[in-house]
Design an enzyme around this catalytic site. Structure first.
Site, PDB file in Angstrom:
ATOM      1  N   TYR A 124     -22.346  -1.665  -8.872  1.00 21.64           N
ATOM      2  CA  TYR A 124     -22.014  -0.478  -9.668  1.00 21.64           C
ATOM      3  C   TYR A 124     -20.823  -0.757 -10.582  1.00 21.64           C
ATOM      4  CZ  TYR A 124     -25.152   2.380  -6.821  1.00 21.64           C
ATOM      5  OH  TYR A 124     -26.263   2.920  -6.218  1.00 21.64           O
ATOM      6  N   CYS A 169     -31.173   5.970  -2.988  1.00 24.89           N
ATOM      7  CA  CYS A 169     -29.743   5.720  -2.812  1.00 24.89           C
ATOM      8  C   CYS A 169     -29.478   4.689  -1.716  1.00 24.89           C
ATOM      9  CB  CYS A 169     -29.040   7.029  -2.480  1.00 24.89           C
ATOM     10  SG  CYS A 169     -27.317   6.837  -1.983  1.00 24.89           S
TER      11      CYS A 169
END
Length: 306
Positions: free
Chosen positions: A172, A45
């Protein structure tokens, strides 16, 4: 990603549920103390990656413990390889639901757990690093860098806002877009910013000059994942990081700093993205490339002034 995070074909990141703050004076109810808090992260992440970088740069390894989840996540959320030895939990969701039984969102990393009260303090990733930088100063190692200097905060904050919107979250927004116009909007903004950063880094070693700051910490995790994941998996394929001479040299320069390089796990990164996004990669095959020499000389020492 959940269905609730796509609106009109555009990816909209869920709001952070836990937003309490740990403070040096304890006025928040959560005083900065050594050994009290546990940071939960995934090496995959990018938001968690930057907390690991700051923890290492400031010498807080013995002050704040870390629990690392497995890179492969399913519908139950992040899972510890065996169990977390401090909390005894197997899934991160257990900590979320024990802190808020009505929580229905994604169980995200990074997040900070208070071992004294037995609840999550924060999963507000934009603030965790600055909290470590400003509220745990009594525990910083001797000679630790000032990553968030007062006189530079307005410039750092302005740059961080741009980088978050168009680069960190921009990849994203491109990768999870379900409408062509939403994808192209994110794609164009991403590369406009990368082009601007390439120009900015032509005459300075780091984003704010000769010293690493919070701005570099926030940009680096996206750059580290760019060619390995975002270029192909998220369709951010106008240019590779390796096609930007200044950005690529800058990324390698940061990678050569142990706090950056030794917290960068390309195996975790690639397995997480390619295996846990079946709508994007239904075969779940993890590509073997790209083969990049992150240890190659970067030559950016020449840009240091004085």
């Amino acid at each position: 990603m959940t269905a609730q995070e796509v609106e009109g074909g555009r990816f909209v990141r869920q709001r952070n549920r836990f937003t309490e703050t740990i403070t040096a004076d304890g006025g928040s109810g959560y005083p900065a103390e050594s050994g009290r808090y546990r940071l939960f992260v995934s090496y995959a992440c990018p938001w968690a990656h930057r907390t690991l970088i700051v923890r290492r740069l400031l010498g807080l390894e013995e002050v704040i413990g870390v629990g690392v989840v497995d890179p492969i996540r399913d519908e139950r959320g992040w899972r510890f390889p065996d169990h977390d030895p401090v909390t005894g939990t197997v899934f991160l969701s257990e900590l979320y639901l024990s802190s808020d039984p009505g929580f229905t969102g994604r169980y995200t990393v990074p997040c900070v757990w208070d071992t004294e009260t037995g609840r999550l303090v924060t999963n507000d990733f934009p603030d965790i690093t600055t909290m470590l930088e400003t509220e745990f100063t009594a525990f910083h190692r001797p000679g630790a860098p000032d990553l968030y200097p007062v006189e530079l905060r307005p410039e750092i904050d302005e740059l961080n806002d741009l980088v978050y919107r168009t680069v960190n979250n921009g990849v994203y927004r491109a990768g999870f877009a379900t409408a062509q116009d939403a994808y192209e909007e994110a794609f164009d903004a991403l590369f406009a910013t990368l082009d601007g950063l390439e120009e900015r880094l032509a005459g300075r070693r780091y984003l704010l000059g000769d010293a690493v700051t919070e701005a570099d910490v926030r940009l680096y995790p996206t750059l580290a994942r760019f060619d390995a994941v975002y270029y192909s998996h998220f369709k951010c394929n106008l240019r590779r990081l390796a096609d930007y001479p200044n950005l690529w040299g800058y990324a390698r320069d940061l990678y050569s700093i142990p706090a950056f390089g030794e917290t960068t796990d390309f195996d975790h990164i690639k397995r997480h993205y390619y295996v846990t996004h079946p709508t994007i990669n239904p075969t779940r095959i993890v590509p073997k490339g790209p083969l990049l020499d992150w240890a190659a000389p970067h030559g950016r020492e020449r840009l240091a002034s004085g």
